[in-house]
Write a protein that holds these residues in place. Sequence first.
Motif, PDB file in Angstrom:
ATOM      1  N   GLN A  19     -10.969 -26.835   2.381  1.00 36.23           N
ATOM      2  CA  GLN A  19     -10.363 -26.559   1.069  1.00 36.23           C
ATOM      3  C   GLN A  19     -10.196 -25.053   0.875  1.00 36.23           C
ATOM      4  N   LYS A  20     -11.204 -24.284   1.270  1.00 32.99           N
ATOM      5  CA  LYS A  20     -11.142 -22.832   1.142  1.00 32.99           C
ATOM      6  C   LYS A  20     -10.035 -22.265   2.044  1.00 32.99           C
ATOM      7  N   GLU A  21      -9.955 -22.780   3.260  1.00 33.03           N
ATOM      8  CA  GLU A  21      -8.912 -22.349   4.194  1.00 33.03           C
ATOM      9  C   GLU A  21      -7.526 -22.648   3.625  1.00 33.03           C
ATOM     10  N   LEU A  22      -7.378 -23.819   3.032  1.00 33.03           N
ATOM     11  CA  LEU A  22      -6.105 -24.208   2.422  1.00 33.03           C
ATOM     12  C   LEU A  22      -5.750 -23.249   1.293  1.00 33.03           C
ATOM     13  N   GLN A  23      -6.723 -22.934   0.457  1.00 32.63           N
ATOM     14  CA  GLN A  23      -6.500 -22.036  -0.670  1.00 32.63           C
ATOM     15  C   GLN A  23      -6.093 -20.638  -0.183  1.00 32.63           C
ATOM     16  N   GLU A  24      -6.762 -20.139   0.856  1.00 30.17           N
ATOM     17  CA  GLU A  24      -6.427 -18.820   1.392  1.00 30.17           C
ATOM     18  C   GLU A  24      -5.019 -18.803   1.986  1.00 30.17           C
ATOM     19  N   THR A  25      -4.647 -19.890   2.650  1.00 31.52           N
ATOM     20  CA  THR A  25      -3.313 -19.980   3.245  1.00 31.52           C
ATOM     21  C   THR A  25      -2.243 -20.030   2.155  1.00 31.52           C
ATOM     22  N   VAL A  26      -2.511 -20.758   1.090  1.00 30.46           N
ATOM     23  CA  VAL A  26      -1.560 -20.828  -0.027  1.00 30.46           C
ATOM     24  C   VAL A  26      -1.386 -19.439  -0.647  1.00 30.46           C
ATOM     25  N   MET A  27      -2.487 -18.721  -0.812  1.00 31.36           N
ATOM     26  CA  MET A  27      -2.411 -17.378  -1.387  1.00 31.36           C
ATOM     27  C   MET A  27      -1.621 -16.433  -0.480  1.00 31.36           C
ATOM     28  N   ALA A  28      -1.833 -16.538   0.827  1.00 29.79           N
ATOM     29  CA  ALA A  28      -1.099 -15.700   1.777  1.00 29.79           C
ATOM     30  C   ALA A  28       0.392 -16.009   1.714  1.00 29.79           C
ATOM     31  N   ARG A  29       0.725 -17.293   1.591  1.00 28.90           N
ATOM     32  CA  ARG A  29       2.130 -17.691   1.513  1.00 28.90           C
ATOM     33  C   ARG A  29       2.763 -17.162   0.222  1.00 28.90           C
ATOM     34  N   GLN A  30       2.025 -17.224  -0.878  1.00 29.39           N
ATOM     35  CA  GLN A  30       2.544 -16.706  -2.145  1.00 29.39           C
ATOM     36  C   GLN A  30       2.793 -15.196  -2.055  1.00 29.39           C
ATOM     37  N   LYS A  31       1.909 -14.500  -1.396  1.00 28.54           N
ATOM     38  CA  LYS A  31       2.065 -13.052  -1.228  1.00 28.54           C
ATOM     39  C   LYS A  31       3.326 -12.754  -0.405  1.00 28.54           C
ATOM     40  N   LEU A  32       3.526 -13.516   0.660  1.00 29.10           N
ATOM     41  CA  LEU A  32       4.732 -13.330   1.481  1.00 29.10           C
ATOM     42  C   LEU A  32       5.991 -13.656   0.687  1.00 29.10           C
ATOM     43  N   GLU A  33       5.923 -14.675  -0.140  1.00 27.81           N
ATOM     44  CA  GLU A  33       7.087 -15.049  -0.951  1.00 27.81           C
ATOM     45  C   GLU A  33       7.441 -13.926  -1.926  1.00 27.81           C
ATOM     46  N   ALA A  34       6.422 -13.288  -2.487  1.00 27.49           N
ATOM     47  CA  ALA A  34       6.662 -12.158  -3.397  1.00 27.49           C
ATOM     48  C   ALA A  34       7.306 -10.999  -2.637  1.00 27.49           C
ATOM     49  N   GLN A  35       6.816 -10.733  -1.431  1.00 24.05           N
ATOM     50  CA  GLN A  35       7.398  -9.669  -0.607  1.00 24.05           C
ATOM     51  C   GLN A  35       8.840 -10.000  -0.246  1.00 24.05           C
ATOM     52  N   LYS A  36       9.098 -11.271   0.024  1.00 21.17           N
ATOM     53  CA  LYS A  36      10.456 -11.692   0.362  1.00 21.17           C
ATOM     54  C   LYS A  36      11.399 -11.431  -0.809  1.00 21.17           C
ATOM     55  N   GLN A  37      10.967 -11.808  -2.014  1.00 21.88           N
ATOM     56  CA  GLN A  37      11.798 -11.592  -3.197  1.00 21.88           C
ATOM     57  C   GLN A  37      12.065 -10.107  -3.418  1.00 21.88           C
ATOM     58  N   GLU A  38      11.048  -9.300  -3.205  1.00 16.04           N
ATOM     59  CA  GLU A  38      11.202  -7.849  -3.360  1.00 16.04           C
ATOM     60  C   GLU A  38      12.225  -7.306  -2.365  1.00 16.04           C
ATOM     61  N   ASN A  39      12.131  -7.743  -1.123  1.00 15.72           N
ATOM     62  CA  ASN A  39      13.060  -7.274  -0.101  1.00 15.72           C
ATOM     63  C   ASN A  39      14.472  -7.810  -0.321  1.00 15.72           C
ATOM     64  N   LEU A  40      14.590  -9.022  -0.853  1.00 16.75           N
ATOM     65  CA  LEU A  40      15.915  -9.546  -1.184  1.00 16.75           C
ATOM     66  C   LEU A  40      16.549  -8.711  -2.295  1.00 16.75           C
ATOM     67  N   GLY A  41      15.728  -8.258  -3.234  1.00 15.09           N
ATOM     68  CA  GLY A  41      16.215  -7.372  -4.292  1.00 15.09           C
ATOM     69  C   GLY A  41      16.722  -6.059  -3.727  1.00 15.09           C
ATOM     70  N   VAL A  42      15.991  -5.506  -2.757  1.00 17.49           N
ATOM     71  CA  VAL A  42      16.416  -4.266  -2.113  1.00 17.49           C
ATOM     72  C   VAL A  42      17.724  -4.498  -1.368  1.00 17.49           C
ATOM     73  N   GLN A  43      17.816  -5.639  -0.698  1.00 22.57           N
ATOM     74  CA  GLN A  43      19.034  -5.972   0.041  1.00 22.57           C
ATOM     75  C   GLN A  43      20.233  -6.055  -0.911  1.00 22.57           C
ATOM     76  N   LYS A  44      20.049  -6.630  -2.096  1.00 23.63           N
ATOM     77  CA  LYS A  44      21.134  -6.696  -3.090  1.00 23.63           C
ATOM     78  C   LYS A  44      21.546  -5.295  -3.532  1.00 23.63           C
ATOM     79  N   GLU A  45      20.558  -4.434  -3.712  1.00 29.80           N
ATOM     80  CA  GLU A  45      20.851  -3.053  -4.109  1.00 29.80           C
ATOM     81  C   GLU A  45      21.656  -2.330  -3.027  1.00 29.80           C
TER      82      GLU A  45
END
Length: 126
Positions: A19-45
Amino acid sequence: MAEIQAKLQALSEDYQKLQKELQETVMARQKLEAQKQENLGVQKEFKKLKEGETIFKLIGPVLLKQDQTEAESTVNGRLEWIDKEISRLEGHLKETQAKIEKKKGEIIQVQTSAQAGGPKPAQARA
């Protein structure tokens, strides 16, 4: 009975680790998703820029001039890497969820066998 209790304890600990491993993986994925959105914003700019406009990159407290094609290439490469990492993490999430379900089944099986094999209160008195 102590053997069953020890087995249940071990299975429970394994379940909690998963359960802890699952939670850590979900958090890592959320962090990557935030980075992806940030980079997509830069790409639009970048798409809004006109040819020859200056791009600056913040490195520590300093803004440095950067070549437009180099900057776009860096962001595109970062987006590719993020997409690969997200895919890898999604595979890991599926594996971990399958392990959790298997462990849950093992716990239920041990509990059921313990209840079936244990003394029944109504019959023990008769």
